[in-house]
Design an enzyme around this catalytic site. Structure first.
Site, PDB file in Angstrom:
ATOM      1  N   GLY A   1      12.509  50.023  -1.861  1.00  0.00           N
ATOM      2  CA  GLY A   1      11.326  49.443  -1.254  1.00  0.00           C
ATOM      3  C   GLY A   1      11.637  47.969  -1.107  1.00  0.00           C
ATOM      4  O   GLY A   1      12.299  47.399  -1.959  1.00  0.00           O
ATOM      5  N   CYS A   2      11.197  47.320  -0.042  1.00  0.00           N
ATOM      6  CA  CYS A   2      11.520  45.910   0.191  1.00  0.00           C
ATOM      7  C   CYS A   2      10.387  45.271   0.975  1.00  0.00           C
ATOM      8  O   CYS A   2       9.493  45.940   1.473  1.00  0.00           O
ATOM      9  CB  CYS A   2      12.823  45.760   0.982  1.00  0.00           C
ATOM     10  N   ALA A   3      10.449  43.943   1.088  1.00  0.00           N
ATOM     11  CA  ALA A   3       9.524  43.199   1.926  1.00  0.00           C
ATOM     12  C   ALA A   3      10.318  42.302   2.857  1.00  0.00           C
ATOM     13  O   ALA A   3      11.345  41.733   2.461  1.00  0.00           O
ATOM     14  CB  ALA A   3       8.576  42.359   1.072  1.00  0.00           C
TER      15      ALA A   3
ATOM     16  N   ARG B   1       6.541  44.337  -3.834  1.00  0.00           N
ATOM     17  CA  ARG B   1       7.436  45.178  -3.043  1.00  0.00           C
ATOM     18  C   ARG B   1       8.895  45.018  -3.469  1.00  0.00           C
ATOM     19  O   ARG B   1       9.753  45.794  -3.051  1.00  0.00           O
ATOM     20  CB  ARG B   1       7.297  44.844  -1.553  1.00  0.00           C
TER      21      ARG B   1
ATOM     22  N   ASN C   1      14.091  46.510   5.561  1.00  0.00           N
ATOM     23  CA  ASN C   1      13.370  47.326   4.585  1.00  0.00           C
ATOM     24  C   ASN C   1      13.608  48.777   4.939  1.00  0.00           C
ATOM     25  O   ASN C   1      13.270  49.204   6.048  1.00  0.00           O
ATOM     26  CB  ASN C   1      11.869  46.999   4.625  1.00  0.00           C
TER      27      ASN C   1
END
Length: 364
Positions: A12-14, A41, A209
């Site tokens: 999960g990323c931003a 995130r 992402n």
């Protein structure tokens, strides 16, 4: 240290970014605040920024940002650079002491131009020579990694939350007309400095992402054109795919976006005859460039930004505009944190590109 491909961790990323279409440069404070609001995130194993317009006094020189594991790697790299480039200056990248940032590598930058003799000897264009040099350093010099190589731009990244990386690299002291940022929750790695985002090549930078399930197909295709995928990360192939399609194959940005996030065949069949034939040709010629899996990305380049979702929109992406500013981010909150009174907010559809360039006639 465990690196890409040795450990699997769910992802999960931003991502966040913005451009001023007039080329007005602003400090990095806003981009830090924007990415920091999405702290949940990420998990502190990677953060980074890309900035365009930060070296106006040296805008004609390639700015090589490098990580070194030790002094020998630095000496070997400098020997290679002196043999192949005119080196205007080499200096440590300014940093601050930040208690949460540990085990940082040696971080250095060099302003360089390829030697004319080396260009004649190799019969390569200046940009191809720089790309080949970056590939050589990253694959052949142990403990050295070029993490930025464009003109009048730079990437700054490492292991930590992005707001801490921003403080470490003193991002607030730089001014840029394009900023992008990333907060990482790693895929397939425990996190290391070279694996943080953005990934760059020349003026291209990618924050991403998601997870690319077509990585194997994509990197084998790229290796046929001389790219070396040494970092074993899906984001690396996306940076190289854009370099191949936009710079080497000279495709329009809109066509490159359709190659990476191609519509389904069932969608293509419903288009007009002219559009249907065009999309079928793109899928046939660039089938190995199709990026499968959930993703949202922001591509930065010297003249603009491109934001793009996977064709099903399995990762969030929101866009907004206020006057001469255009914003894109994983969450609307990241945009409203730095611009509360927006003129327009919209959710791009799956596979629908948000493509913004500097206004015509703007010279940075």
């Amino acid at each position: 240290m465990l690196r890409e491909g040795q450990v699997r961790i769910p992802s999960g990323c931003a991502i966040s970014g913005f451009i001023n279409k007039k080329g007005v440069r602003i400090s990095g404070t806003d981009i830090i605040n924007s990415i920091a609001i999405m702290k949940e995130r990420g998990n502190g194993l990677g953060g980074g920024f890309a900035a365009y317009g930060i070296y106006p006094d040296r805008k004609d020189w390639y700015a090589f940002h490098l990580f070194f594991d030790d002094i020998k790697a630095k000496e070997d790299t400098e020997h290679f650079l002196n043999q192949n480039f005119e080196v205007l200056e080499g200096e440590v990248i300014p940093t601050r002491k930040v208690s949460s940032i540990q085990n940082a590598p040696i971080v250095w930058r060099y302003f360089v131009k390829p030697l004319e003799k080396r260009l004649r000897d190799t019969e390569k264009t200046e940009e191809d020579f720089v790309v080949d040099s970056v590939m050589f350093i990253n694959s052949q010099i142990e403990g050295a990694y070029v993490f930025s190589s464009g003109k009048n731009m730079g990437a700054f990244k490492g292991v930590g939350y992005p707001e801490d990386i921003g403080e470490f690299f003193r991002i607030d002291e730089y001014k840029a007309y394009i900023w992008t940022a990333h907060s990482r929750f790693p895929t397939n790695t425990p996190g290391w400095w070279g694996g943080a985002h953005p990934f760059t090549l020349l003026d291209w930078s990618i924050v991403h992402n998601g997870e690319i399930s077509s990585y194997g197909t994509n990197y084998r295709y790229l290796e046929m054109f001389g790219y070396r995928c040494t970092l074993r990360t899906d984001t690396e192939v996306m940076a190289y795919l854009f370099d191949l399609l936009l710079r080497k194959h000279k495709l329009p940005v809109e066509i490159a976006a359709k190659a990476l996030a191609a519509p389904f065949w069932s969608v293509i069949d419903r288009q007009s005859e002219e559009e249907r034939e065009k999309l079928r040709a793109i899928r046939a010629v660039y089938q190995s460039c199709l990026v499968n899996g959930p993703f949202s990305i922001i591509l930065g380049f010297s003249n603009g930004i491109l934001a793009l979702n996977d064709r099903i929109k399995l990762r969030p992406l929101v866009a907004a505009q206020k006057g001469d500013f255009v914003y894109v981010a994983s969450e609307e909150s990241a945009i409203r944190e730095i611009c509360k009174d927006l003129d327009r907010v919209w959710m791009p559809k799956g596979g629908e590109a948000v493509y913004v360039t500097l206004d015509e006639g703007v010279i940075v």
